[in-house]
Scaffold this motif. Structure first.
Motif, PDB file in Angstrom:
ATOM      1  N   ALA A 117       0.907  -1.294   0.094  1.00 37.47           N
ATOM      2  CA  ALA A 117      -0.136   0.020   0.025  1.00 37.47           C
ATOM      3  C   ALA A 117       1.085   1.229  -0.038  1.00 37.47           C
ATOM      4  CB  ALA A 117      -0.821   0.028   1.292  1.00 37.47           C
ATOM      5  N   LEU A 118       0.374   2.279  -0.712  1.00 36.48           N
ATOM      6  CA  LEU A 118       1.060   3.676  -0.619  1.00 36.48           C
ATOM      7  C   LEU A 118       0.145   4.338   0.263  1.00 36.48           C
ATOM      8  CD1 LEU A 118       2.427   5.660  -3.431  1.00 36.48           C
ATOM      9  CD2 LEU A 118       0.702   6.698  -1.892  1.00 36.48           C
ATOM     10  N   VAL A 119       0.639   4.827   1.299  1.00 33.74           N
ATOM     11  CA  VAL A 119      -0.454   5.672   2.477  1.00 33.74           C
ATOM     12  C   VAL A 119      -0.116   7.147   2.410  1.00 33.74           C
ATOM     13  CG1 VAL A 119      -0.900   6.068   4.779  1.00 33.74           C
ATOM     14  CG2 VAL A 119      -0.066   3.583   3.950  1.00 33.74           C
ATOM     15  N   THR A 120      -1.263   7.970   1.809  1.00 32.87           N
ATOM     16  CA  THR A 120      -1.090   9.377   1.580  1.00 32.87           C
ATOM     17  C   THR A 120      -2.419   9.930   2.202  1.00 32.87           C
ATOM     18  OG1 THR A 120      -0.880  10.760  -0.293  1.00 32.87           O
ATOM     19  CG2 THR A 120      -2.355   8.731  -0.955  1.00 32.87           C
ATOM     20  N   TRP A 121      -2.175  11.428   2.334  1.00 30.79           N
ATOM     21  CA  TRP A 121      -3.426  12.254   2.501  1.00 30.79           C
ATOM     22  C   TRP A 121      -3.660  13.054   1.067  1.00 30.79           C
ATOM     23  CZ3 TRP A 121      -6.747  11.713   5.966  1.00 30.79           C
ATOM     24  CH2 TRP A 121      -6.576  11.310   7.100  1.00 30.79           C
ATOM     25  N   PRO A 152      -5.016   6.871   5.609  1.00 30.16           N
ATOM     26  CA  PRO A 152      -4.688   5.789   6.319  1.00 30.16           C
ATOM     27  C   PRO A 152      -6.032   5.039   6.681  1.00 30.16           C
ATOM     28  CG  PRO A 152      -3.495   7.969   6.843  1.00 30.16           C
ATOM     29  CD  PRO A 152      -4.362   8.077   5.578  1.00 30.16           C
ATOM     30  N   GLU A 153      -7.040   5.790   6.699  1.00 32.44           N
ATOM     31  CA  GLU A 153      -8.365   5.265   7.126  1.00 32.44           C
ATOM     32  C   GLU A 153      -8.706   4.044   6.005  1.00 32.44           C
ATOM     33  OE1 GLU A 153     -11.664   7.608   8.980  1.00 32.44           O
ATOM     34  OE2 GLU A 153     -10.737   8.812   7.601  1.00 32.44           O
ATOM     35  N   GLU A 154      -8.429   4.502   4.591  1.00 28.17           N
ATOM     36  CA  GLU A 154      -8.836   3.279   3.681  1.00 28.17           C
ATOM     37  C   GLU A 154      -7.988   2.140   3.676  1.00 28.17           C
ATOM     38  OE1 GLU A 154     -10.545   6.361   0.171  1.00 28.17           O
ATOM     39  OE2 GLU A 154      -8.298   6.207   0.458  1.00 28.17           O
ATOM     40  N   ILE A 155      -6.598   2.665   3.820  1.00 28.64           N
ATOM     41  CA  ILE A 155      -5.594   1.465   3.911  1.00 28.64           C
ATOM     42  C   ILE A 155      -5.715   0.544   5.176  1.00 28.64           C
ATOM     43  CG2 ILE A 155      -3.212   0.894   4.328  1.00 28.64           C
ATOM     44  CD1 ILE A 155      -4.030   2.050   1.449  1.00 28.64           C
TER      45      ILE A 155
END
Length: 180
Positions: A117-121, A152-155
């Motif tokens: 995963a790539l975690v981003t806002w 972060p919530e989606e991941i």
């Protein structure tokens, strides 16, 4: 996904949220996510992340982010030339100019680094269907697997991570309860 250990690319906007105002809920969500994944999952970044953070004009941001990075101890991905070529290919696929180059460079590192995963806002450029589709097409064409790309919530939800977040009041906040 049912793996117990994931490889997570934490993009610059993720780290920058750690220095946001305490009242910004994204700051709390970012800390909750980071505190949960640190030590449980493999965290990776690239020199692009540190360069973007260093370019921020506020020295307080640098201090906060550097401290959190030291605690998290992410591994650096070093395949710069390949990531650059992949970023250009992603830009072409999306019919975009160089304006989105840095975002696609992050994505290139995440793909080549086999991140889950790539975690981003960054919901305007990275965490959106157009980018996810392009990442999937380019990755498949190269025989690679595209990472999940999300906040972060989606991941946490997609990887079924059991992250409980409480705000300053100590009360559990709705919407950030991954896992069983």
């Amino acid at each position: 996904m049912t793996r117990t250990r994931y490889r997570l690319y934490l993009e610059s906007s993720f780290w920058n949220r750690l220095a946001d105002d305490v009242s910004d809920p994204r700051r709390g969500l970012t800390y909750a996510f980071l505190n949960f994944v640190r030590g449980r999952h493999e965290l990776v970044i690239s020199r692009v992340v540190t360069a973007e953070i260093a370019a921020m004009p506020n020295p307080d941001v640098h201090r906060i982010v550097r401290r959190q990075m030291r605690k998290a101890r992410p591994r650096f991905l070093t395949n710069e030339r390949e990531a650059e070529a992949l970023a250009i290919e992603l830009l072409r696929q999306m019919r975009r100019n160089r304006a989105g180059h840095m975002d696609m460079l992050h994505l290139g590192f995440a793909i080549l680094g086999a991140a889950d995963a790539l975690v981003t806002w960054d919901i305007r450029d990275l965490a959106r269907p157009l980018t996810r589709d392009a990442a999937g097409r380019v990755s498949r064409h190269r025989g690679l697997r595209a990472p999940l790309i999300g906040t972060p919530e989606e991941i946490a939800r997609w990887l079924n991570l059991a992250i409980g977040w409480t705000g300053n009041s100590g009360k559990r906040k709705p919407g950030f309860h991954g896992g069983p």
